[in-house]
Design an enzyme around this catalytic site. Sequence first.
Site, PDB file in Angstrom:
ATOM      1  N   ARG A 169       0.697  -1.281  -0.324  1.00  0.00           N
ATOM      2  CA  ARG A 169      -0.058   0.125  -0.012  1.00  0.00           C
ATOM      3  C   ARG A 169       0.991   1.307  -0.130  1.00  0.00           C
ATOM      4  NH1 ARG A 169      -1.809   1.890   4.463  1.00  0.00           N
ATOM      5  NH2 ARG A 169      -2.146   0.127   5.720  1.00  0.00           N
ATOM      6  N   TYR A 219     -16.294  16.939 -15.625  1.00  0.00           N
ATOM      7  CA  TYR A 219     -16.854  15.563 -15.707  1.00  0.00           C
ATOM      8  C   TYR A 219     -17.973  15.742 -14.464  1.00  0.00           C
ATOM      9  CZ  TYR A 219     -17.004  10.819 -14.014  1.00  0.00           C
ATOM     10  OH  TYR A 219     -17.454   9.570 -13.470  1.00  0.00           O
ATOM     11  N   ASP A 253      -7.093  18.766 -14.720  1.00  0.00           N
ATOM     12  CA  ASP A 253      -7.577  17.527 -15.020  1.00  0.00           C
ATOM     13  C   ASP A 253      -7.255  17.313 -16.427  1.00  0.00           C
ATOM     14  OD1 ASP A 253      -8.705  15.309 -16.052  1.00  0.00           O
ATOM     15  OD2 ASP A 253     -10.447  15.420 -14.953  1.00  0.00           O
ATOM     16  N   LYS A 283      -8.556   6.269 -19.103  1.00  0.00           N
ATOM     17  CA  LYS A 283      -8.862   6.470 -20.425  1.00  0.00           C
ATOM     18  C   LYS A 283      -7.774   6.492 -21.042  1.00  0.00           C
ATOM     19  CE  LYS A 283     -12.429   7.828 -18.055  1.00  0.00           C
ATOM     20  NZ  LYS A 283     -13.666   7.132 -18.075  1.00  0.00           N
TER      21      LYS A 283
HETATM   22  C1  LIG Z   1     -12.263  14.035 -17.496  1.00  0.00           C
HETATM   23  C2  LIG Z   1     -12.435  13.090 -16.554  1.00  0.00           C
HETATM   24  N1  LIG Z   1     -11.971  12.967 -15.375  1.00  0.00           N
HETATM   25  C3  LIG Z   1     -12.096  12.061 -14.199  1.00  0.00           C
HETATM   26  C4  LIG Z   1     -12.895  11.159 -14.520  1.00  0.00           C
HETATM   27  C5  LIG Z   1     -13.059  10.055 -13.464  1.00  0.00           C
HETATM   28  O1  LIG Z   1     -12.173   8.932 -13.729  1.00  0.00           O
HETATM   29  P1  LIG Z   1     -12.438   7.561 -13.176  1.00  0.00           P
HETATM   30  O2  LIG Z   1     -13.811   6.790 -13.881  1.00  0.00           O
HETATM   31  O3  LIG Z   1     -11.316   6.766 -13.372  1.00  0.00           O
HETATM   32  O4  LIG Z   1     -12.608   7.565 -11.932  1.00  0.00           O
HETATM   33  C6  LIG Z   1     -13.353  10.750 -15.924  1.00  0.00           C
HETATM   34  C7  LIG Z   1     -14.363   9.670 -16.139  1.00  0.00           C
HETATM   35  O5  LIG Z   1     -15.158   9.707 -17.193  1.00  0.00           O
HETATM   36  C8  LIG Z   1     -13.407  11.872 -16.870  1.00  0.00           C
HETATM   37  O6  LIG Z   1     -13.867  11.919 -18.169  1.00  0.00           O
END
Ligand SMILES: Cc1ncc(COP(=O)(O)O)c(C=O)c1O
Length: 378
Positions: free
Chosen positions: A51, A103, A175, A200
């Site tokens: 961990r 998101y 992000d 992604k």
């Molecule tokens: C721009 C963006 N940030 C964060 C996330 C969240 O990621 P996760 O699904 O890996 O938790 C997503 C998921 O679609 C996303 O498109």
Amino acid sequence: MLNSSHPETVAVHAGRAPDPSSGAVTPNLVFSSTFARDDHGQLPHGHVYSRTSNPNRASVEAALTALEGGAHAFAFSSGQAASAAIFATLSPGDRVILPDDLYHGTRYLAKNEFGRWGLVAEFIDTSDLAAVTTALQKPARLIWLETPSNPRLKISDIAAVAQLARAAGAIVAVDNTWATPVLTQPLTLGAHLVMHSTTKYLGGHSDLLGGVLIAGGDAPADLVARLRTWQNLGGAVPAPFDCWLLLRSLATLPLRVRAQSASAAQLAAWLSGHSKIERVYYPGLSSHPHHVVAAQQMSAFGGMLSFEVRGGHDAAKAVACRVKLITQATSLGGVESLIEHRRPVEGPDSVTPPGLLRFSVGLEHVEDLRADLTQALG
Ligand SMILES: Cc1ncc(COP(=O)(O)O)c(C=O)c1O
């Protein structure tokens, strides 16, 4: 020692070296949850418990640090776990500024879940520098950018926002999931922190879930220390196999993202002239309101695009249900093309237009994708 800043070279070599015990060129997969001490009670390889750290996570964190031009990386078990770690380092009463298009899970997490813990989330149009300037007139602990944004592909000017935020004493977190470090490196533009859903593009094959935070060399030391503590004691860390898969996928990231961007650009231009389409959201189009900023901070415009189908909700749903080669599914950034009718999945707070379809362009031949959309649009 890696002596290149070209993403193609960094993606193949960072975080990797032949294994000294066997000569294996491909990294070993180390499942062990615990690591032996030597006769002196020392830890010769630096790992104590999986961990806290382990060889596969250390490799992928090194690779991601190099790809983003950062100083530290912290891998998590999902993008959401990575985002939650940032919010968890803040204090009750801290004000956080976020984009009005992002998101939906991040919006919900900041507003509802961390709202209950006393975080004050405020949503503004971060692509509008006047709105950012006004928002920063009141004390803010952190400004969050997501560019291009999900799902309307708004572009925020990272360098300009970072300059304003730094002058106001706020941390800048970006992000970078949709742009990837191949197209944009937010730390070099002035951000303190980069966040990715590695689920992604970085994972790239729709077969792993993960997240990562990369801190720049000038990120506040107390923030970096808290992120390290949160990663370890919060415990939402990725399994060694997911780290191994992610490292393997990073090697092809630049090739995948450039190919997906090239196809997306062609499809966006074609869809803009299609009689059944109301509007296309793609920063590579000269008609996009932030095209100039996008051209400055992105080396290509990405593999994601959204479009509104004439006829609204029902017409969009029908198109998503008619595609054959493209798969109707959530998520993005994989080798296969995915399409999704966004508003119904975003919940009651959604401000996404009812006729909007989000399209993650995969690695199929662009003419096959065009043919599938042509038949689906009818
Ligand atoms: C721009 C963006 N940030 C964060 C996330 C969240 O990621 P996760 O699904 O890996 O938790 C997503 C998921 O679609 C996303 O498109």
